[in-house]
Design an enzyme around this catalytic site. Structure first.
Site, short mmCIF file in Angstrom:
data_model
loop_
_atom_site.label_atom_id
_atom_site.label_comp_id
_atom_site.label_asym_id
_atom_site.label_seq_id
_atom_site.Cartn_x
_atom_site.Cartn_y
_atom_site.Cartn_z
N ARG A 114 0.84 -1.21 0.00
CA ARG A 114 0.00 0.00 0.00
C ARG A 114 0.87 1.26 0.00
O ARG A 114 0.57 2.24 -0.69
CB ARG A 114 -0.92 -0.02 1.22
CG ARG A 114 -1.83 1.19 1.29
CD ARG A 114 -2.95 1.00 2.32
NE ARG A 114 -3.81 2.17 2.39
CZ ARG A 114 -3.98 2.90 3.48
NH1 ARG A 114 -3.36 2.57 4.62
NH2 ARG A 114 -4.78 3.95 3.46
N HIS A 155 0.75 4.33 -2.64
CA HIS A 155 0.55 5.72 -2.24
C HIS A 155 1.73 6.60 -2.64
O HIS A 155 1.58 7.79 -2.88
CB HIS A 155 0.30 5.82 -0.73
CG HIS A 155 -1.10 5.42 -0.34
ND1 HIS A 155 -1.78 5.96 0.73
CD2 HIS A 155 -1.97 4.54 -0.90
CE1 HIS A 155 -3.00 5.43 0.83
NE2 HIS A 155 -3.12 4.55 -0.15
N SER A 157 8.38 10.18 -2.13
CA SER A 157 7.87 11.38 -1.43
C SER A 157 6.99 11.01 -0.23
O SER A 157 6.85 11.79 0.71
CB SER A 157 7.12 12.30 -2.39
OG SER A 157 6.10 11.59 -3.05
N ASN A 188 -2.89 8.82 4.51
CA ASN A 188 -1.59 8.20 4.82
C ASN A 188 -1.36 7.96 6.31
O ASN A 188 -0.36 7.34 6.69
CB ASN A 188 -0.45 9.05 4.24
CG ASN A 188 -0.37 8.92 2.74
OD1 ASN A 188 -0.95 7.99 2.16
ND2 ASN A 188 0.34 9.83 2.10
N HIS A 196 -6.04 -5.86 -2.62
CA HIS A 196 -6.89 -5.96 -1.43
C HIS A 196 -7.15 -7.42 -1.03
O HIS A 196 -7.98 -7.68 -0.17
CB HIS A 196 -8.21 -5.20 -1.63
CG HIS A 196 -8.02 -3.71 -1.64
ND1 HIS A 196 -9.02 -2.81 -1.86
CD2 HIS A 196 -6.89 -2.96 -1.45
CE1 HIS A 196 -8.55 -1.57 -1.80
NE2 HIS A 196 -7.25 -1.63 -1.57
N SER A 239 -8.56 -14.89 4.60
CA SER A 239 -7.22 -15.08 4.03
C SER A 239 -6.52 -13.75 3.82
O SER A 239 -5.92 -13.51 2.78
CB SER A 239 -7.30 -15.86 2.72
OG SER A 239 -7.84 -15.07 1.68
N ASP A 268 -3.64 -14.06 -2.95
CA ASP A 268 -4.26 -15.02 -3.89
C ASP A 268 -5.38 -14.31 -4.64
O ASP A 268 -5.60 -13.11 -4.47
CB ASP A 268 -4.78 -16.25 -3.13
CG ASP A 268 -5.76 -15.88 -2.03
OD1 ASP A 268 -6.36 -14.79 -2.10
OD2 ASP A 268 -5.93 -16.67 -1.09
#
Ligand code: HEM
Length: 323
Positions: free
Chosen positions: A60, A64, A74, A92, A191, A246, A251
């Protein structure tokens, strides 16, 4: 003329490790810091072994980074008295894993000072963290990114997509980065790991249209389960695994769940609302297919707005712009 430029560039690359043309390449550090990629991998994977949430954190964070001013590190910069940096913007505040990047950077500075950018460290560490589960690299990371000298909290909201976005707004955001509807669906598959905070989806459980109702596009059994975790609209502390059962396993179950109306955020569910993206969701149900596509889309995401050649700098400390 073009051929001559490419030739000159290759010579320049070989001789000086620098090329103005601005492309990433394989093994950028093979001369300047030959052990760079191994160091990133060793530290990252040692830490992942005792923290199964780290792959999600770093993946993630890399996203970002790339969506605000390109993949230029940055997102790693710490605010100062004169500047509120990206890190302190609302989306953030829940990022984690900065300490991991700092640990890798410290080791790299001791082995080959001033050579390896923080932006490259983040791109490599995200890949290596996710790959730990598979014991092989899940996508290729080209290197040669340099670090940006600007990080503004005020630029984050306009660039990082919100979990409340509908399909067309999501797509516009991705297209503004040179990515396609295919990349949008494939990268949303990230996700499959990690957690989401109740406050970012509890409207779907308790007050979807302002009448105390539930989002009809959310599976009722899944909604009932989520209500046992997020007790009210104002729960700001609980998080739930985005992929039920999970959330540390990388996956294709994100897509299987999504088809069953078990996407956590409105932005996940939105992928079913467009004919083309809905079809792509259907095509990514098998892990082998998802992995192949994810590898390609990550390469494209990792190249957004990169600084190369003499642009930017190689930060000495990832949280601080060189003075
Ligand atoms: C399509 C637009 C996207 C939206 C609206 C979105 C939104 C979100 C939100 C709201 C969270 C939960 C944050 C929290 O609860 O504090 C999250 C988590 C996460 N996102 Fe996304 N995201 C998107 C795309 C992506 C992409 C492209 C990637 C990476 C390639 C990604 C990787 C992740 C990961 C791994 C997590 C879990 C983080 C953790 O548990 O530490 N997301 N995302």
């Amino acid at each position: 003329m073009k051929t001559y430029f490419i030739f000159a560039c290759v010579v320049a690359l070989t001789v000086a490790g620098v090329c103005q043309a601005g492309v990433l390449r394989k093994n950028f550090y093979s001369n300047s810091c030959p052990s760079a990629e191994a160091i990133v991998k060793n530290i990252t994977q040692t830490l992942v072994a005792s923290d199964p949430g780290l792959p999600a954190d770093l993946l993630r964070m890399h996203f970002h980074d790339c969506f605000v001013r390109g993949c230029d590190g940055s997102v790693l910069i710490t605010s100062t008295a004169n500047n509120i940096a990206e890190k302190d913007s609302i989306p953030n505040l829940s990022l984690e894993g900065f300490d991991v990047i700092d640990e890798i950077k410290t080791e790299l500075e001791s082995k080959c000072a001033g050579k390896v950018s923080c932006a490259d460290i983040l791109a490599l560490a995200a890949r290596d963290a996710v790959s730990f589960q598979f014991q092989k690299p899940m996508w290729e990371v080209l290197t040669g990114r340099r670090d940006g000298k600007v990080s503004l909290a005020s630029e984050v909201l306009a660039n990082i997509p919100s979990p409340f976005f509908n399909f067309s707004t999501l797509l516009k955001g991705f297209q503004s980065k040179g990515l396609t509807v295919h990349d949008l669906v494939v990268l949303s598959g990230a996700h499959t790991i990690g957690h989401g905070n109740c406050i970012l989806f509890s409207n779907r459980l308790y007050n979807f249209t302002g009448k105390g109702d539930q989002d009809p596009s959310l599976d009722p059994t899944y909604a009932a389960f989520l209500k046992t975790k997020c007790k009210s609209l104002s729960d700001t502390t609980t998080t739930v695994g985005m992929d039920p059962d999970s959330s540390t396993n990388f996956d294709a179950s994100y897509y299987v769940n999504l088809k069953h109306k078990k996407g956590l955020f409105q932005s996940d569910a939105a992928l079913l609302t467009n004919r083309i993206s809905n079809k792509i969701v259907g095509e990514l149900q098998k892990s082998t297919d998802f992995f192949k596509e994810f590898a390609q889309s990550m390469k494209r995401m990792g190249a957004i707005g990169v600084l190369t050649g003499n642009s930017g700098e190689i930060r000495k400390t990832c949280g601080v712009i060189n003075s």
